[in-house]
Design a protein around this motif. Structure first.
Motif, PDB file in Angstrom:
ATOM      1  N   UNK A   2      -1.193  24.858  23.334  1.00 34.30           N
ATOM      2  CA  UNK A   2      -1.181  25.734  24.501  1.00 34.30           C
ATOM      3  C   UNK A   2      -1.605  24.982  25.755  1.00 34.30           C
ATOM      4  N   UNK A   3      -2.596  24.112  25.652  1.00 31.43           N
ATOM      5  CA  UNK A   3      -3.035  23.355  26.820  1.00 31.43           C
ATOM      6  C   UNK A   3      -1.921  22.463  27.342  1.00 31.43           C
ATOM      7  N   UNK A   4      -1.166  21.841  26.432  1.00 29.15           N
ATOM      8  CA  UNK A   4      -0.052  21.001  26.854  1.00 29.15           C
ATOM      9  C   UNK A   4       0.992  21.837  27.570  1.00 29.15           C
ATOM     10  N   UNK A   5       1.281  23.003  27.029  1.00 29.99           N
ATOM     11  CA  UNK A   5       2.276  23.872  27.643  1.00 29.99           C
ATOM     12  C   UNK A   5       1.824  24.339  29.019  1.00 29.99           C
ATOM     13  N   UNK A   6       0.543  24.699  29.164  1.00 29.77           N
ATOM     14  CA  UNK A   6       0.023  25.137  30.462  1.00 29.77           C
ATOM     15  C   UNK A   6       0.118  24.012  31.483  1.00 29.77           C
ATOM     16  N   UNK A   7      -0.221  22.779  31.072  1.00 29.99           N
ATOM     17  CA  UNK A   7      -0.104  21.638  31.992  1.00 29.99           C
ATOM     18  C   UNK A   7       1.353  21.410  32.370  1.00 29.99           C
ATOM     19  N   UNK A   8       2.240  21.622  31.396  1.00 26.66           N
ATOM     20  CA  UNK A   8       3.658  21.452  31.660  1.00 26.66           C
ATOM     21  C   UNK A   8       4.107  22.445  32.730  1.00 26.66           C
ATOM     22  N   UNK A   9       3.636  23.686  32.648  1.00 29.81           N
ATOM     23  CA  UNK A   9       3.968  24.688  33.655  1.00 29.81           C
ATOM     24  C   UNK A   9       3.428  24.281  35.020  1.00 29.81           C
ATOM     25  N   UNK A  10       2.189  23.830  35.072  1.00 33.17           N
ATOM     26  CA  UNK A  10       1.604  23.425  36.341  1.00 33.17           C
ATOM     27  C   UNK A  10       2.387  22.261  36.927  1.00 33.17           C
ATOM     28  N   UNK A  11       2.794  21.329  36.093  1.00 41.58           N
ATOM     29  CA  UNK A  11       3.569  20.185  36.574  1.00 41.58           C
ATOM     30  C   UNK A  11       4.870  20.666  37.217  1.00 41.58           C
ATOM     31  N   UNK A  12       5.563  21.617  36.581  1.00 39.18           N
ATOM     32  CA  UNK A  12       6.804  22.129  37.160  1.00 39.18           C
ATOM     33  C   UNK A  12       6.551  22.828  38.488  1.00 39.18           C
ATOM     34  N   UNK A 146      24.312  16.283  35.445  1.00 41.16           N
ATOM     35  CA  UNK A 146      23.100  16.125  34.626  1.00 41.16           C
ATOM     36  C   UNK A 146      21.863  16.008  35.499  1.00 41.16           C
ATOM     37  N   UNK A 147      21.785  16.842  36.517  1.00 42.11           N
ATOM     38  CA  UNK A 147      20.662  16.788  37.445  1.00 42.11           C
ATOM     39  C   UNK A 147      19.382  17.251  36.770  1.00 42.11           C
ATOM     40  N   UNK A 148      18.310  16.589  37.044  1.00 40.30           N
ATOM     41  CA  UNK A 148      16.995  16.980  36.560  1.00 40.30           C
ATOM     42  C   UNK A 148      16.053  17.058  37.746  1.00 40.30           C
ATOM     43  N   UNK A 149      16.498  17.691  38.803  1.00 38.35           N
ATOM     44  CA  UNK A 149      15.682  17.781  40.001  1.00 38.35           C
ATOM     45  C   UNK A 149      14.689  18.923  39.880  1.00 38.35           C
ATOM     46  N   UNK A 150      13.810  19.004  40.842  1.00 39.25           N
ATOM     47  CA  UNK A 150      12.696  19.953  40.817  1.00 39.25           C
ATOM     48  C   UNK A 150      13.133  21.391  40.648  1.00 39.25           C
ATOM     49  N   UNK A 151      14.138  21.804  41.372  1.00 40.95           N
ATOM     50  CA  UNK A 151      14.517  23.205  41.332  1.00 40.95           C
ATOM     51  C   UNK A 151      15.129  23.606  39.999  1.00 40.95           C
ATOM     52  N   UNK A 152      15.530  22.656  39.167  1.00 39.29           N
ATOM     53  CA  UNK A 152      16.125  22.978  37.873  1.00 39.29           C
ATOM     54  C   UNK A 152      15.210  22.586  36.719  1.00 39.29           C
ATOM     55  N   UNK A 153      13.920  22.423  36.983  1.00 42.75           N
ATOM     56  CA  UNK A 153      12.993  21.980  35.953  1.00 42.75           C
ATOM     57  C   UNK A 153      12.458  23.075  35.051  1.00 42.75           C
ATOM     58  N   UNK A 154      12.836  24.314  35.271  1.00 41.07           N
ATOM     59  CA  UNK A 154      12.292  25.428  34.496  1.00 41.07           C
ATOM     60  C   UNK A 154      13.011  25.644  33.181  1.00 41.07           C
TER      61      UNK A 154
END
Length: 157
Positions: A2-12, A146-154
């Motif tokens: 869960x901590x990894x997932x929460x950090x992943x959300x914050x990173x996005x 194959x864009x991996x830009x910020x707006x498509x990181x979710x």
């Protein structure tokens, strides 16, 4: 995990917030602000909450509600409130308006979030979800490049 997932959300959210500082991001933010102003300038209420993107509080202030709060699920010294989005710290039927900018696509538990939004909104309260249209021309472009830009990181549930 869960901590990894929460950090992943914050990173996005952090990457998305940085994207909103770019010229294109600022144009999109201005359009969102204009749409909110146009649709909710006559809305009446007492309590509103924005979940996520605390660097965008000007969106919440487009709605004429006297008490506004911005919150996110990780600590931030500038915010008054921190809570997991699938366990909101509000009483049932207590909020008039909720703004969720890019919250669903960056939420580990979107169904639980929607349940919470439904629980805390008053009858006839409003929830506005801001996100990118995956099926727009801009969204389809990401498949071909194959864009991996910020707006498509979710996560697209």
């Amino acid at each position: 995990m869960k901590n990894t997932r929460a950090c992943h959300e914050q990173q996005h959210f952090d990457v998305l917030a940085t994207w909103y500082e770019t010229p294109l991001g600022q144009k999109v933010a201005a359009q969102v602000k204009d749409q909110l102003t146009q649709h909710f300038s006559n809305f009446f209420g007492y309590h509103s909450v924005q979940l996520g993107l605390p660097n965008m509080p000007h969106w919440l202030h487009t709605v004429p509600i006297s008490h506004t709060t911005v919150m996110q699920p990780w600590p931030d010294e500038q915010l008054d409130l921190q809570s997991q989005f699938h366990r909101l710290p509000f009483a049932d039927n207590s909020l008039d308006f909720m703004l969720l900018p890019h919250t669903l696509e960056h939420c580990a538990h979107p169904g639980a979030l929607l349940d919470e939004v439904s629980r805390v909104l008053i009858p006839h309260g409003r929830a506005v979800f801001v996100g990118f249209n995956l099926y727009s021309l801009w969204g389809v472009k990401r498949y071909f490049h194959c864009l991996r830009s910020a707006q498509w990181g979710g996560r697209w549930h």
